[in-house]
Scaffold this active site. Structure first.
Site, PDB file in Angstrom:
ATOM      1  N   HIS A 119       0.832  -1.204   0.000  1.00  0.00           N
ATOM      2  CA  HIS A 119       0.000   0.000   0.000  1.00  0.00           C
ATOM      3  C   HIS A 119       0.870   1.258   0.000  1.00  0.00           C
ATOM      4  O   HIS A 119       0.537   2.256  -0.663  1.00  0.00           O
ATOM      5  CB  HIS A 119      -0.987   0.036   1.170  1.00  0.00           C
ATOM      6  CG  HIS A 119      -1.913   1.189   1.032  1.00  0.00           C
ATOM      7  ND1 HIS A 119      -3.007   1.162   0.192  1.00  0.00           N
ATOM      8  CD2 HIS A 119      -1.832   2.453   1.514  1.00  0.00           C
ATOM      9  CE1 HIS A 119      -3.570   2.355   0.191  1.00  0.00           C
ATOM     10  NE2 HIS A 119      -2.881   3.163   0.986  1.00  0.00           N
ATOM     11  N   HIS A 142       3.127  10.459   2.346  1.00  0.00           N
ATOM     12  CA  HIS A 142       2.722  11.501   1.403  1.00  0.00           C
ATOM     13  C   HIS A 142       3.621  12.739   1.485  1.00  0.00           C
ATOM     14  O   HIS A 142       3.989  13.316   0.474  1.00  0.00           O
ATOM     15  CB  HIS A 142       1.269  11.904   1.654  1.00  0.00           C
ATOM     16  CG  HIS A 142       0.325  10.760   1.488  1.00  0.00           C
ATOM     17  ND1 HIS A 142       0.258  10.028   0.330  1.00  0.00           N
ATOM     18  CD2 HIS A 142      -0.568  10.185   2.332  1.00  0.00           C
ATOM     19  CE1 HIS A 142      -0.642   9.075   0.470  1.00  0.00           C
ATOM     20  NE2 HIS A 142      -1.151   9.143   1.676  1.00  0.00           N
ATOM     21  N   ASP A 162       0.649   4.303  -2.646  1.00  0.00           N
ATOM     22  CA  ASP A 162       0.623   5.740  -2.320  1.00  0.00           C
ATOM     23  C   ASP A 162       1.751   6.481  -3.045  1.00  0.00           C
ATOM     24  O   ASP A 162       1.547   7.598  -3.551  1.00  0.00           O
ATOM     25  CB  ASP A 162       0.804   5.950  -0.813  1.00  0.00           C
ATOM     26  CG  ASP A 162      -0.464   5.674  -0.021  1.00  0.00           C
ATOM     27  OD1 ASP A 162      -1.566   5.674  -0.600  1.00  0.00           O
ATOM     28  OD2 ASP A 162      -0.348   5.466   1.204  1.00  0.00           O
TER      29      ASP A 162
HETATM   30 ZN   LIG Z   1      -3.041   5.235   0.789  1.00  0.00          ZN
END
Ligand SMILES: [Zn+2]
Length: 318
Positions: free
Chosen positions: A241, A268, A245
């Site tokens: 995951h 992020h 991202d």
């Molecule tokens: Zn995510």
């Protein structure tokens, strides 16, 4: 077969997805519309007064990286949680789309990119009459945030090497390495769900975050186990995951990147900082065009060959 390799792509028809926003818990829907060559990926939002606002999906419009990646304009009209959708768009080699959003978030769906891939497959992808453009990394670039770091280095393909290292034994150290292509994404990355810790849930909720999070869209890690009754989709679903991202965040470069992205303990904020560092110096990158190979205009899946070695690419332009 590389019949679509050199040309830009869009969707063959509009397609709508509906769900809820993972952060505000409210209904959310979006429609992917075909767009002209060289449009790029553009979000079509509605501002407070009901006017339509276009927000291109680029790092310049990132206004927040707290828990998700949020894009917006100077007046505060914004859309949250774009990363999983952007990952699917990028991995399926789609260059041009107008994404009409109702609500303030991209719906979380099942917490992965699977539904976005399915929606795009449902309508198909069509090549367009213009060459694809790539951002070619020319120099190694490194970003560090405490014990987290990211590196972008020159390469002839788009590749990722993503690692996480959690003290929590349920996750621990995990690493995934791959060249990005549609098949790899579909099989190995797209179904990996977002995750969170049970111990953080109350704090998030009281801060107004994760109001739509549930076992339907999040892998929840308890003290010493996975809370979701169905368990994991991949043994190392967590790092997959994180890779998903990273693909979605790096898609905010505005064009596919030819380079290798490595990160440890990234997220992020680090991913977006990497893009800012890349574009901070024009000597770090250049734009290359793929050679145009005229192709039959048939809708269908763009296969992994889309990310052909850069050695095949034509003259550099910038
Ligand atoms: Zn995510």
């Amino acid at each position: 077969m590389r019949r679509q390799a050199g040309l830009q792509n869009t969707v063959a028809a509009s397609v709508t997805l509906s769900g809820i926003g993972v952060h505000n818990g409210l209904g959310a829907s979006l429609t992917l519309h075909p767009a002209e060559p060289d449009t790029g990926i553009v979000f079509l939002l509605t501002d407070e007064r009901g006017r339509e606002v276009e927000v291109p999906a680029t790092h310049k419009n990132v206004c927040c990286t707290e828990l998700c990646t949020r894009l917006g304009d100077a007046n505060g009209t914004a859309v949250s949680t774009v990363e999983h959708l952007m990952a699917a768009i990028s991995a399926l080699a789609i260059d041009n789309l107008v994404i009409e959003v109702e609500g303030e978030e991209v719906p979380i769906m099942d917490g992965s990119a699977a539904d976005f891939v399915n929606a795009i497959d449902q309508v198909g992808i069509v090549p367009q009459g213009a060459p694809r453009k790539f951002i070619k990394v020319l120099k190694p670039i490194r970003v560090e945030h405490g014990s987290a770091w990211g590196e972008l280095t020159p390469a002839d393909t788009t590749s990722f090497s993503i690692a996480i290292d959690f003290a929590d034994e349920t996750i621990g150290y995990q690493e995934v390495n791959f060249d990005l292509g549609a098949d790899v994404f579909r099989d190995d990355i797209s179904r990996a769900r977002t995750f969170g810790f049970m111990r953080d849930v109350e704090a998030l909720w009281s801060a107004g975050f994760a109001l739509g999070a549930s076992l339907e869209n999040t892998v929840v890690v308890g003290d010493d186990r996975i809370v979701n009754p169905e368990g994991l989709r991949y043994e190392d679903e967590f790092v997959r995951h994180k890779a998903l991202d990273a693909i979605g965040d790096l898609a905010l470069a505005g064009a596919p990147i030819l380079g290798c992205y490595r990160s440890l303990r990234g997220g992020h904020r680090l991913n977006v900082a990497m893009l800012k560092a890349l574009f901070a110096d024009p000597a770090n990158w250049t734009v290359v065009e793929a050679p145009v190979q005229r192709a039959p205009k048939t809708a269908g899946r763009v296969e992994a060959e889309t990310f052909a070695p850069a050695a095949a690419y034509g003259p550099e332009v910038s």
